[in-house]
Design a protein around this motif. Structure first.
Motif: not given
Length: 190
Positions: A121, A85, A83, A170-172, A81, A119, A141, A168, A143-144
């Motif tokens: 992040e 940052h 992405y 995560e903006w899909w 993936q 993505l 966003a 963190v 967060s996991r």
């Protein structure tokens, strides 16, 4: 490079959101970093140049030729993936609460999608409630992941000597959740 510029109004001044293009503009970013976070956290202009050159982003919010906000992202790759940052996004205090940070993030999103990156992040302090609201409710966003003391102890005004615990984000970028929120709908569990 995506040169699609975006102009908006901040108060009575026109704000242009665009890629930064040269060392002089990168130096303006460094000066803004120093104002916001202090000298020790500032990323040098040469690192901004490398970030832009290697597929990251250095975006600026300008009034005339004065930089009033910026966003720095590095290109990342994890488990096939690609992405972004998003390492730093900041707006000068005099321009807070005028939507400039959101406009920087929306430009970041569109530029990433134009390059088939879906993505972005970034890490953020979960105790900064306004920032958490912005990330989850205004941008969509999720967060996991939680990282304890991610940056170690710093002398940043924002951290005040406390551990730098971070979530963190995560903006899909093209997810239904993000599309709905950006269309003005309330966040859902999508």
């Amino acid at each position: 490079m995506n040169r699609a510029d975006q102009s908006t109004s901040a108060g009575s001044a026109e704000v242009e959101i665009r890629h930064c293009h040269n060392l002089a503009e990168y130096e303006q970013c460094v000066e803004l970093e120093r104002i916001i976070w202090g000298e020790r956290i500032a990323v040098p202009s040469t690192v901004l140049l490398v970030a832009q050159h290697t597929g990251g982003q250095v975006l600026g919010a300008f009034v005339a030729e004065q930089l009033i906000g910026f966003s720095l992202s590095f290109r990342g790759h994890r488990q096939s993936q690609t992405y972004l940052h998003s390492h730093m996004t900041a707006v000068l205090p005099a321009y807070h609460n005028q939507g400039i940070g959101r406009k920087l993030k929306l430009f970041q999103r569109q530029d990433a999608l134009n390059r088939s990156v879906t993505l972005a992040e970034w890490t953020f302090d979960p105790l900064e409630l306004k920032n958490a609201h912005f990330n989850f409710v205004r941008l969509g966003a999720v967060s996991r992941r939680f990282i304890p003391n991610f940056y170690g102890l710093t002398d940043s005004k924002l951290d005040a000597g406390l551990p730098t615990d971070r979530l963190v984000a995560e903006w899909w970028l093209d997810s239904p959740r993000v599309q709905n929120i950006l269309a003005g709908h309330a966040p859902s569990d999508q």
